[in-house]
Write an enzyme that holds these catalytic residues in place. Structure first.
Site, PDB file in Angstrom:
ATOM      1  N   ASN A 156       0.806  -1.223   0.000  1.00  0.00           N
ATOM      2  CA  ASN A 156       0.000   0.000   0.000  1.00  0.00           C
ATOM      3  C   ASN A 156       0.839   1.273   0.000  1.00  0.00           C
ATOM      4  O   ASN A 156       0.382   2.314  -0.465  1.00  0.00           O
ATOM      5  CB  ASN A 156      -0.917  -0.030   1.235  1.00  0.00           C
ATOM      6  N   GLY A 177       2.865   4.428  -0.732  1.00  0.00           N
ATOM      7  CA  GLY A 177       2.987   5.151  -1.991  1.00  0.00           C
ATOM      8  C   GLY A 177       3.183   6.637  -1.752  1.00  0.00           C
ATOM      9  O   GLY A 177       2.846   7.161  -0.684  1.00  0.00           O
ATOM     10  N   TYR A 212       3.636   8.819 -11.482  1.00  0.00           N
ATOM     11  CA  TYR A 212       2.658   8.101 -10.648  1.00  0.00           C
ATOM     12  C   TYR A 212       1.799   7.165 -11.505  1.00  0.00           C
ATOM     13  O   TYR A 212       1.570   5.995 -11.150  1.00  0.00           O
ATOM     14  CB  TYR A 212       1.794   9.138  -9.923  1.00  0.00           C
TER      15      TYR A 212
HETATM   16  P1  NDP Z   1      -0.616   8.618   2.868  1.00  0.00           P
HETATM   17  O1  NDP Z   1       0.309   9.638   2.308  1.00  0.00           O
HETATM   18  O2  NDP Z   1      -1.750   9.056   3.735  1.00  0.00           O
HETATM   19  O3  NDP Z   1       0.228   7.489   3.668  1.00  0.00           O
HETATM   20  C1  NDP Z   1       1.302   6.900   3.039  1.00  0.00           C
HETATM   21  C2  NDP Z   1       1.883   5.802   3.894  1.00  0.00           C
HETATM   22  O4  NDP Z   1       2.957   5.183   3.142  1.00  0.00           O
HETATM   23  C3  NDP Z   1       2.516   6.307   5.181  1.00  0.00           C
HETATM   24  O5  NDP Z   1       2.374   5.327   6.194  1.00  0.00           O
HETATM   25  C4  NDP Z   1       3.988   6.456   4.803  1.00  0.00           C
HETATM   26  O6  NDP Z   1       4.888   6.389   5.905  1.00  0.00           O
HETATM   27  C5  NDP Z   1       4.164   5.246   3.894  1.00  0.00           C
HETATM   28  N1  NDP Z   1       5.308   5.381   2.991  1.00  0.00           N
HETATM   29  C6  NDP Z   1       5.542   6.334   2.068  1.00  0.00           C
HETATM   30  N2  NDP Z   1       6.727   6.141   1.455  1.00  0.00           N
HETATM   31  C7  NDP Z   1       7.264   5.022   2.010  1.00  0.00           C
HETATM   32  C8  NDP Z   1       8.495   4.320   1.857  1.00  0.00           C
HETATM   33  N3  NDP Z   1       9.419   4.698   0.967  1.00  0.00           N
HETATM   34  N4  NDP Z   1       8.716   3.226   2.634  1.00  0.00           N
HETATM   35  C9  NDP Z   1       7.786   2.819   3.529  1.00  0.00           C
HETATM   36  N5  NDP Z   1       6.618   3.435   3.729  1.00  0.00           N
HETATM   37  C10 NDP Z   1       6.356   4.533   2.994  1.00  0.00           C
HETATM   38  O7  NDP Z   1      -1.163   7.802   1.594  1.00  0.00           O
HETATM   39  P2  NDP Z   1      -2.643   7.302   1.241  1.00  0.00           P
HETATM   40  O8  NDP Z   1      -3.200   6.558   2.387  1.00  0.00           O
HETATM   41  O9  NDP Z   1      -3.402   8.400   0.643  1.00  0.00           O
HETATM   42  O10 NDP Z   1      -2.321   6.282   0.037  1.00  0.00           O
HETATM   43  C11 NDP Z   1      -2.060   4.913   0.279  1.00  0.00           C
HETATM   44  C12 NDP Z   1      -1.897   4.220  -1.068  1.00  0.00           C
HETATM   45  O11 NDP Z   1      -3.093   4.375  -1.842  1.00  0.00           O
HETATM   46  C13 NDP Z   1      -0.768   4.789  -1.925  1.00  0.00           C
HETATM   47  O12 NDP Z   1      -0.154   3.756  -2.650  1.00  0.00           O
HETATM   48  C14 NDP Z   1      -1.497   5.714  -2.877  1.00  0.00           C
HETATM   49  O13 NDP Z   1      -0.782   5.905  -4.073  1.00  0.00           O
HETATM   50  C15 NDP Z   1      -2.780   4.934  -3.099  1.00  0.00           C
HETATM   51  N6  NDP Z   1      -3.887   5.744  -3.554  1.00  0.00           N
HETATM   52  C16 NDP Z   1      -4.325   6.780  -2.776  1.00  0.00           C
HETATM   53  C17 NDP Z   1      -5.397   7.529  -3.227  1.00  0.00           C
HETATM   54  C18 NDP Z   1      -5.942   8.646  -2.426  1.00  0.00           C
HETATM   55  O14 NDP Z   1      -6.830   9.319  -2.941  1.00  0.00           O
HETATM   56  N7  NDP Z   1      -5.500   8.891  -1.206  1.00  0.00           N
HETATM   57  C19 NDP Z   1      -6.043   7.261  -4.512  1.00  0.00           C
HETATM   58  C20 NDP Z   1      -5.502   6.150  -5.212  1.00  0.00           C
HETATM   59  C21 NDP Z   1      -4.454   5.417  -4.742  1.00  0.00           C
HETATM   60  P3  NDP Z   1       5.163   7.714   6.829  1.00  0.00           P
HETATM   61  O15 NDP Z   1       3.938   7.868   7.676  1.00  0.00           O
HETATM   62  O16 NDP Z   1       6.384   7.375   7.604  1.00  0.00           O
HETATM   63  O17 NDP Z   1       5.344   8.867   5.882  1.00  0.00           O
END
Ligand code: NDP
Length: 240
Positions: free
Chosen positions: A82, A84, A147
């Site tokens: 998940n 991203g 992306y």
């Molecule tokens: P958030 O930005 O709210 O949370 C992202 C999470 O990913 C955090 O826990 C962050 O850790 C972790 N993370 C980021 N980079 C890394 C890394 N290099 N290694 C390990 N952990 C990492 O994201 P969302 O909840 O919005 O999105 C979750 C997923 O859903 C993503 O893949 C996104 O692309 C996808 N998505 C989201 C949409 C949306 O509208 N929100 C729509 C479509 C897809 P930390 O807290 O330490 O930063």
């Protein structure tokens, strides 16, 4: 049956909702994160779910961390890729760092994590992998060649790995969320967000729980015939 489940990016946003849902279903969850210790500690205190800090873009860190999680919680049966990020910009202004960071974090992470759990899943004859893609990987989006390419790649990765796991009890599916109300989307300028919401027939952003309930469905023990699919959850914004 209870399994050990890893949810990358499982401490915030969509991932946090997935971690909590799987924990409520009785699984032993490892929620991973990149560097926001404050959010991770708050999540751990609130939920009691174990948290692990490592970079999903780094293969060796993934290998070490999977091994640590398996020592702590047991062999991994469920993996939700998940984590991203976005680094938006039109291609003519995008530098290599923006391109590479998104490809490594959003797509290479699927290799890095799956490669470190797949042998065990195949040996045990059970595995559930769910990769979180995006509507923007299906439809494209202005300012997001990095992306969209990474998320589109996730959908291909999912289908190929599904074929490889099918005879071994390992299912691999993707979810393509639309716009979900998380920190990632709250970073979008309000005027742009208003325009986006106007294109969603359901008339609202998704809730993180809208995605979590689909993960619960896909990782169930009896979800043995669902593999290689992409479930679009976007309020009707994009259908194909
Ligand atoms: P958030 O930005 O709210 O949370 C992202 C999470 O990913 C955090 O826990 C962050 O850790 C972790 N993370 C980021 N980079 C890394 C890394 N290099 N290694 C390990 N952990 C990492 O994201 P969302 O909840 O919005 O999105 C979750 C997923 O859903 C993503 O893949 C996104 O692309 C996808 N998505 C989201 C949409 C949306 O509208 N929100 C729509 C479509 C897809 P930390 O807290 O330490 O930063």
């Amino acid at each position: 049956m209870s399994h050990t489940a890893i949810v990358t990016g499982g401490t915030r946003g969509i991932g946090a909702a997935i971690s909590m849902a799987l924990s409520e279903d009785g699984h032993k969850v490892a929620a991973t994160y990149a560097g926001n210790d404050e959010a991770a500690e708050a999540f751990k205190t609130q939920t009691g779910i174990s948290v692990y800090r490592f970079d999903v873009a780094d293969f060796d860190q993934c290998a070490d961390s999977v091994s640590r999680i398996e020592t702590d919680l047991g062999a991994v049966g469920i993996l939700v890729n998940n984590a991203g990020i976005t680094r938006d910009g039109t291609l003519h202004r995008m530098d290599f760092e923006q391109w590479n960071a998104v490809l490594q974090t959003n797509l290479s992470s699927c290799y890095n994590m799956c490669r470190n759990v797949i042998d065990g899943m195949r040996e045990r004859g059970f595995g559930r992998i769910v990769n979180i893609g995006s509507v923007n990987g299906q439809a494209g989006q202005y300012g997001q060649v990095n992306y969209a390419a990474a998320k589109s790649g996730i959908h291909g990765f999912t289908k190929a790995l599904a074929l490889e796991g099918a005879a071994k009890g390992v299912t691999v599916n993707a979810i393509a969320p639309g716009y979900v109300d998380t920190d990632m989307v709250r970073a979008v300028p309000e005027k742009v967000l208003e325009k986006i919401i106007a294109t969603i027939p359901v008339g609202r952003l998704g809730y993180a729980s809208d995605i979590a309930r689909a993960v619960q469905f896909l990782v169930a023990d009896d979800a043995t015939f669902i593999t290689g699919s992409t479930l679009s959850i976007n309020g009707g914004q994009h259908m194909y």
